[in-house]
Design a protein around this motif. Sequence first.
Motif, short mmCIF file in Angstrom:
data_model
loop_
_atom_site.label_atom_id
_atom_site.label_comp_id
_atom_site.label_asym_id
_atom_site.label_seq_id
_atom_site.Cartn_x
_atom_site.Cartn_y
_atom_site.Cartn_z
N SER A 337 29.39 -22.86 -12.20
CA SER A 337 30.39 -23.40 -11.71
C SER A 337 30.41 -23.97 -12.87
O SER A 337 30.67 -25.28 -12.90
N LEU A 338 32.32 -23.81 -13.03
CA LEU A 338 33.00 -24.67 -13.69
C LEU A 338 33.76 -25.53 -13.14
O LEU A 338 34.66 -26.44 -13.67
N LYS A 339 33.52 -26.00 -12.22
CA LYS A 339 33.93 -26.49 -10.93
C LYS A 339 33.87 -28.22 -10.76
O LYS A 339 33.45 -28.18 -9.34
N SER A 340 33.63 -28.69 -11.29
CA SER A 340 32.71 -30.23 -11.35
C SER A 340 33.42 -31.43 -10.70
O SER A 340 34.60 -31.04 -11.72
N PRO A 341 33.75 -32.61 -10.64
CA PRO A 341 34.05 -33.70 -10.28
C PRO A 341 34.71 -34.05 -11.16
O PRO A 341 35.38 -34.77 -11.61
N ASP A 342 34.33 -33.98 -12.22
CA ASP A 342 34.29 -34.59 -13.74
C ASP A 342 34.27 -33.85 -14.67
O ASP A 342 34.12 -34.30 -16.08
N ALA A 343 35.30 -32.68 -14.82
CA ALA A 343 35.28 -32.06 -15.88
C ALA A 343 37.17 -30.94 -14.84
O ALA A 343 36.35 -30.82 -13.96
N PRO A 344 37.68 -30.96 -16.32
CA PRO A 344 38.78 -29.61 -15.83
C PRO A 344 38.36 -28.52 -15.19
O PRO A 344 37.34 -27.93 -16.07
N PRO A 345 38.66 -27.79 -14.01
CA PRO A 345 38.71 -26.85 -13.70
C PRO A 345 38.57 -25.25 -14.36
O PRO A 345 39.44 -25.11 -15.86
N LEU A 393 20.73 -25.86 -13.39
CA LEU A 393 22.41 -25.90 -14.25
C LEU A 393 22.24 -27.42 -13.44
O LEU A 393 23.23 -27.67 -13.80
N ALA A 394 21.64 -28.18 -12.23
CA ALA A 394 22.34 -29.23 -12.13
C ALA A 394 21.98 -30.09 -12.97
O ALA A 394 23.02 -31.27 -13.23
N THR A 395 20.73 -30.25 -13.72
CA THR A 395 21.00 -31.26 -14.68
C THR A 395 22.51 -31.15 -15.64
O THR A 395 22.20 -31.49 -16.28
N LEU A 396 22.51 -29.88 -16.21
CA LEU A 396 23.60 -29.37 -16.57
C LEU A 396 25.57 -30.00 -15.99
O LEU A 396 26.00 -29.38 -16.19
N LYS A 397 25.20 -30.41 -15.18
CA LYS A 397 26.74 -30.38 -13.93
C LYS A 397 27.19 -28.73 -14.26
O LYS A 397 28.24 -29.25 -13.84
N LEU A 398 26.43 -27.76 -13.51
CA LEU A 398 27.01 -26.50 -13.86
C LEU A 398 25.99 -25.67 -11.95
O LEU A 398 26.72 -24.30 -12.10
N ALA A 399 26.11 -27.23 -11.26
CA ALA A 399 25.82 -26.59 -9.93
C ALA A 399 26.38 -26.98 -8.50
O ALA A 399 25.88 -26.57 -7.61
N SER A 400 27.77 -27.14 -8.75
CA SER A 400 28.82 -27.56 -7.28
C SER A 400 28.73 -26.08 -6.98
O SER A 400 28.73 -25.52 -6.70
N PRO A 401 28.03 -26.86 -5.66
CA PRO A 401 27.84 -25.65 -4.57
C PRO A 401 28.74 -24.77 -4.05
O PRO A 401 29.07 -25.88 -2.92
N ALA A 406 37.71 -24.96 -1.38
CA ALA A 406 38.67 -25.39 -1.64
C ALA A 406 38.80 -26.61 -3.04
O ALA A 406 39.64 -26.75 -3.80
N THR A 407 37.20 -26.63 -3.47
CA THR A 407 37.18 -27.11 -4.47
C THR A 407 37.02 -26.50 -6.11
O THR A 407 36.73 -27.06 -7.28
N ASP A 408 37.16 -24.97 -5.67
CA ASP A 408 36.84 -24.14 -6.46
C ASP A 408 37.98 -23.50 -6.74
O ASP A 408 38.20 -22.89 -6.97
N MET A 409 39.15 -24.55 -7.65
CA MET A 409 40.14 -24.49 -7.60
C MET A 409 40.33 -23.33 -8.81
O MET A 409 39.48 -23.76 -10.05
N ILE A 410 41.85 -22.89 -8.74
CA ILE A 410 41.76 -22.52 -10.39
C ILE A 410 43.32 -23.11 -11.21
O ILE A 410 43.70 -23.20 -10.16
N CYS A 411 42.91 -23.16 -11.74
CA CYS A 411 44.09 -24.20 -12.85
C CYS A 411 44.55 -24.21 -14.01
O CYS A 411 43.50 -23.87 -14.94
N CYS A 412 45.43 -24.00 -14.90
CA CYS A 412 46.20 -23.53 -15.93
C CYS A 412 45.93 -25.65 -16.61
O CYS A 412 46.07 -26.71 -15.76
#
Length: 548
Positions: A337-345, A393-401, A406-412
């Motif tokens: 997941s590239l949709k964590s709360p502290d990084a742009p989608p 993945l969790a330690t890399l902040k790549l495991a947002s479930p 709704a938070t798996d947003m597509i964003c330019c």
Amino acid sequence: MYQYDQYDQTLVDERVAQFRDQTRRFLAGELTEDQFRPLRLMNGLYIQRHAPMLRVAIPYGLLSSRQLRKLAHIARAYDKSYAHITTRQNIQYNWPKLEQVPDILAELAQVEMHAIQTSGSCIRSVTSDHLAGISPDEIVDPRPYCEIIRQWSSLHPEFAFLPRKFKIAVSGSQKDRAATQLHDIGVHVLRAADGEVAFEILVGGGLGRTPIIGQVIRPHLEKQHLLSYLEAILRVYNRYGRRDNKYKARIKILVKEEGMDSFRRQVEEEWLRIRDGLVLEQKEIDRVSAFFAPPPYAGDAGADLSALTQKNADFSRWLRHNTVAHKAPGYRGVYVSLKSPDAPPGDITDRQLDAVADLADRYSFGQVRSSHTQNLLLADVQERDLFDLWQRLATLKLASPNVGMATDMICCPGLDFCSLANAASLSVSKDIYDRFDNLDYLYDVGELRINISGCMNGCAHQTVGHIGILGVDKHGEEWYQITLGGSSSNEAALGERLGPSVPKSEVADAVMTIVKTYVEQRQDEETFLQAVQRLGIAPFKEQVYANR
């Protein structure tokens, strides 16, 4: 995955040398900006708001771990230590220096990568289903045909200067995960009644300022005619597509103005003239298909994970939402997941790229995939490795479930980077993300696709989001139009505009009001999209504009 032969490598190496000289001449003042512009676009280079932007091709979203490490190195050495995954499964660098772009392209060529045809009025990178080859609902693996189309279209001399950019997507599954109806050409790989591979061909789809759903131009095409039929479509478009107005230059406008019957007749006439000279032979299909043979799956990869899921709620949530079923017994596909709360989608750092490459080598036969939803995928993970992989993945902040939520947003990138944007998108996505800080509520809402674009070009596909958000400029201020009910899947649909645009400060509130209205009025197991289709937009509109 496909491996370059001497012809592929020579083509890419010579293009690097060519562009190096073109860049030198431009920087020396020997080429004007107008002369250099088409040359840089042929090599994926844009001039954005703050710096050049380089778009690197990832054909049908497939990467090796070696390529991923090279992308990480480029992010460190030539950019600001991160990259961005796009809705066309490509990767972008937002901060390269113009004079260093030839060096970047040379580095890419070392690992069988390039930026050719990722921009400009040509056939762009071919996209496909990120679950190709592993999904249980697959009819035929589309990747060999994607590669065949890629080879046919790369530097095709007749289609180097089309009226406008041209996009092709290929799907071979029951569920369309490649948004084929929203492309200039959509290809559905089928299996006919006699067991032979065939194709359904769609044409005239596209998003942007005039979104249109593609139509079937030929419901059944024999496989030997794939390239000749695509070429016939391109020839008709190249001959009659508008060149006097870039907003009316896409094939979707030509099909709409001509009418499908007339356009089909012209394509069929052209096809009859050329089809015998461009036959796709079974020998070539077999040659390319060999590159996509299944990996050596283990026979004892399965595991009973029930004890782990009962003891660890975080792992249980991740397993449910970020992994998918697999054809091979004992395996799962795993979303990074590239949709964590502290990084742009869609953003990923150099450190994360390197780490994912290591994980791919350890857990997924050294391969990674990018999706048009701006995530990555490890396609072939043994069930017995899932808990260990999740922890890493969790330690890399790549495991947002949150995949599909709704938070798996597509964003330019929006106004933060893009010179075409009218409004920000990244900050809006952050505002919305922060509202879904309760996972129980996020999961109760269920499947919900929110797409956010900063301009009418629609790189984030806002027109087909379940909730679409489009940034517009109003006298120098950022406002946002909201649409509901869009879809890019089998029953593709364009969202309906909710009402007047809202200011930036009210977008997140409006989204939460829409979600609250859905939760209050849904029936049984009804998804958000199903509820909108049943209710229409009226109840949502009433609530959003009640106090305005």
